[in-house]
Design a protein around this motif. Structure first.
Motif, short mmCIF file in Angstrom:
data_model
loop_
_atom_site.label_atom_id
_atom_site.label_comp_id
_atom_site.label_asym_id
_atom_site.label_seq_id
_atom_site.Cartn_x
_atom_site.Cartn_y
_atom_site.Cartn_z
N ARG A 163 43.64 60.04 20.42
CA ARG A 163 43.25 60.73 21.65
C ARG A 163 42.12 60.00 22.35
O ARG A 163 42.06 59.99 23.58
CB ARG A 163 42.90 62.18 21.33
CG ARG A 163 44.13 62.89 20.78
CD ARG A 163 43.88 64.34 20.50
NE ARG A 163 43.77 65.10 21.73
CZ ARG A 163 44.06 66.39 21.84
NH1 ARG A 163 44.46 67.05 20.79
NH2 ARG A 163 43.92 67.01 22.98
N ALA A 164 41.24 59.39 21.59
CA ALA A 164 40.18 58.60 22.22
C ALA A 164 40.79 57.42 22.97
O ALA A 164 40.38 57.08 24.08
CB ALA A 164 39.19 58.11 21.17
N GLN A 165 41.82 56.85 22.36
CA GLN A 165 42.50 55.73 22.99
C GLN A 165 43.15 56.17 24.30
O GLN A 165 43.07 55.48 25.31
CB GLN A 165 43.57 55.21 22.03
CG GLN A 165 44.04 53.80 22.32
CD GLN A 165 44.97 53.29 21.22
OE1 GLN A 165 45.39 54.06 20.35
NE2 GLN A 165 45.29 52.02 21.28
N HIS A 166 43.77 57.34 24.25
CA HIS A 166 44.40 57.85 25.46
C HIS A 166 43.36 58.11 26.55
O HIS A 166 43.56 57.78 27.72
CB HIS A 166 45.14 59.14 25.15
CG HIS A 166 45.79 59.75 26.36
ND1 HIS A 166 46.94 59.24 26.91
CD2 HIS A 166 45.43 60.79 27.13
CE1 HIS A 166 47.27 59.96 27.98
NE2 HIS A 166 46.37 60.91 28.14
N LEU A 167 42.24 58.69 26.13
CA LEU A 167 41.16 58.96 27.07
C LEU A 167 40.65 57.64 27.67
O LEU A 167 40.38 57.54 28.86
CB LEU A 167 40.03 59.68 26.34
CG LEU A 167 39.14 60.62 27.12
CD1 LEU A 167 39.94 61.55 28.00
CD2 LEU A 167 38.28 61.44 26.15
N ALA A 168 40.55 56.63 26.82
CA ALA A 168 40.12 55.31 27.29
C ALA A 168 41.09 54.79 28.35
O ALA A 168 40.69 54.21 29.36
CB ALA A 168 40.02 54.33 26.13
N GLY A 169 42.37 55.04 28.12
CA GLY A 169 43.38 54.63 29.08
C GLY A 169 43.19 55.31 30.42
O GLY A 169 43.25 54.69 31.48
N LEU A 170 42.94 56.63 30.35
CA LEU A 170 42.69 57.39 31.57
C LEU A 170 41.47 56.83 32.30
O LEU A 170 41.48 56.63 33.51
CB LEU A 170 42.44 58.86 31.25
CG LEU A 170 43.63 59.77 31.00
CD1 LEU A 170 43.14 61.20 30.85
CD2 LEU A 170 44.63 59.65 32.12
N LEU A 171 40.42 56.59 31.51
CA LEU A 171 39.16 56.16 32.11
C LEU A 171 39.25 54.76 32.71
O LEU A 171 38.50 54.42 33.63
CB LEU A 171 38.04 56.22 31.06
CG LEU A 171 37.54 57.63 30.80
CD1 LEU A 171 36.85 57.75 29.45
CD2 LEU A 171 36.57 58.05 31.92
N SER A 172 40.17 53.98 32.18
CA SER A 172 40.29 52.62 32.68
C SER A 172 40.77 52.60 34.14
O SER A 172 40.67 51.59 34.81
CB SER A 172 41.25 51.82 31.81
OG SER A 172 42.57 52.27 32.00
N THR A 173 41.29 53.75 34.58
CA THR A 173 41.75 53.80 35.97
C THR A 173 40.59 54.15 36.91
O THR A 173 40.75 54.09 38.12
CB THR A 173 42.84 54.87 36.16
OG1 THR A 173 42.28 56.16 35.90
CG2 THR A 173 43.99 54.63 35.19
N LEU A 174 39.47 54.52 36.33
CA LEU A 174 38.30 54.86 37.17
C LEU A 174 37.44 53.61 37.40
O LEU A 174 37.50 52.66 36.63
CB LEU A 174 37.45 55.92 36.48
CG LEU A 174 38.07 57.29 36.27
CD1 LEU A 174 37.05 58.24 35.65
CD2 LEU A 174 38.60 57.87 37.57
N ASN A 175 36.63 53.67 38.42
CA ASN A 175 35.72 52.56 38.63
C ASN A 175 34.47 52.71 37.76
O ASN A 175 34.25 53.76 37.16
CB ASN A 175 35.35 52.44 40.12
CG ASN A 175 34.65 53.70 40.63
OD1 ASN A 175 33.84 54.28 39.92
ND2 ASN A 175 34.98 54.11 41.84
N GLU A 176 33.71 51.65 37.71
CA GLU A 176 32.52 51.61 36.85
C GLU A 176 31.56 52.76 37.13
O GLU A 176 31.01 53.37 36.22
CB GLU A 176 31.77 50.28 37.08
CG GLU A 176 32.42 49.10 36.39
CD GLU A 176 32.08 49.06 34.90
OE1 GLU A 176 30.92 49.36 34.56
OE2 GLU A 176 32.98 48.76 34.10
#
Lengths: 149, 149
Positions: free
Chosen positions: A112-125
Motif C-alpha cells: 500500500r505504501a508503494q501504491h501511495l508512492a505511485g499516486l504521489l508521483s503524479t503530484l508536483n514537488e
DNA sequence: TATTGTTATACTCTATAACTATA
DNA sequence: TATAGTTATAGAGTATAACAATA
C-alpha cells in the motif's frame, strides 16, 4: 460561499470529501491482502500491544463482542492469529498474532505504501512537500479518538 | 530507520497508516446516515452527473454489475434513487437520485463536517493551518485516479 | 453474437438477542 | 448476579457464474 471557513481557513466539507475519496482509493487496494480494515487494524493492534482479550479487541476496534468473536475465528482459520487461555481467569480468551499474521501485515504495508508512492508521483514537488508537512498533524487528528491509543 | 524518506521527506507507510486511521474514524460515523461508502459515493455521482446507466455506475464505483444492481435496488427501496428507462435502448436502465436522496446527502455532509470540526478542535492552530495548506494537494491526490480515470 | 441487466449462490462483516461457562 | 465469550439469526455488501432480454 460557505460559512465553513473558520479559524484556520479550513473547509470541513472539502476536507471530508477529499479524505473520503482517498479512502475509497486505498480501499480498492485492500483486495490484494484480503484483509478488511477491521481485520488489519486488529492485527496491527496485536502487533503493537501483544496478546489481548477478545473483549478489549472489540472495544478497541469499535465492534461488538460477537463481531470480534467471528473476526478472530476467521483470522485463526487463516493462520493469522491464535486464541490462548488466561491461566488466572478461565473465562478469558487471549488473542495473539502469529508470525504469518505479522508477515502478511508487513507485505500489506509495503504494497500500500508503494501504491501511495505511485499516486504521489503524479503530484508536483510542492504538493508533496505540503502533504509531508501536514502528516504529523494528520496523525494527531487520527490519533485523538483513534482507539487503541 | 526507513528508506522510505524520499524526495520530499514523505514516509509513505506513515501516511498510509495515518489515512487508514482517519478512515476508520470517519467510517464509524457512517451509521447516522445509514449509507455505506459506496452508496454515498454513488449518490454523489448521481448528484454531480445526473441520471446514469447502471453499468456506468458499476464502473465508476469499481464494483461489479450485480453488486450495483443490488445497491440500486436498496437505494430504490429506501426512496433515495429511482430506475428509469432509456427510450432509445430497451436494455438500458437509467438511475437517478431522488429529492430524498439529495436531502440525505446534504444532511450527511453537514453531520460529518461537523464531526471533523470536532476532531480538528482538539488540534492546535498550527496543525490546523498545516492541514488547510495541504488540502488542495490532498484533493489532487484523491482526484488523480479518483476514479474513474 | 454482443451488450445490458438480473438472478442464484456464497462469503465477509456487522448487529441484536439468547445462550454457556466461569467468577 | 456479573463478566467473558459463543451461538443463532438477520441484513448489507461484495464476488462469480448462469440466465433473460434487447440490440
Amino acid at each position: 460561499m460557505s460559512p465553513a471557513d473558520l479559524s484556520a481557513g479550513l473547509d470541513y466539507v472539502r476536507l471530508h470529501v477529499a479524505l473520503e475519496r482517498l479512502f475509497r482509493l486505498l480501499r480498492r487496494d485492500t483486495q490484494p491482502s484480503g484483509l478488511s480494515l477491521t481485520a488489519a487494524s486488529t492485527l496491527r493492534n496485536l502487533e503493537l500491544n501483544g496478546p489481548r482479550r477478545l473483549t478489549d479487541l472489540a472495544t478497541d476496534e469499535s465492534v461488538t463482542q460477537p463481531a470480534m468473536t467471528q473476526l478472530v475465528s476467521r483470522l485463526e482459520r487463516d493462520g493469522l492469529a491464535e486464541r490462548t487461555t488466561d491461566p488466572t481467569d478461565g473465562r478469558v480468551v487471549l488473542v495473539r498474532v502469529t508470525p504469518a499474521g505479522i508477515a502478511l501485515m508487513q507485505r500489506r504495508r509495503a504494497i500500500r505504501a508503494q501504491h501511495l508512492a505511485g499516486l504521489l508521483s503524479t503530484l508536483n514537488e510542492e504538493d508533496e512537500r505540503l502533504i509531508a508537512a501536514a502528516l504529523p498533524a494528520l496523525e494527531r487528528l487520527g490519533g485523538v479518538t483513534g482507539g487503541i491509543a
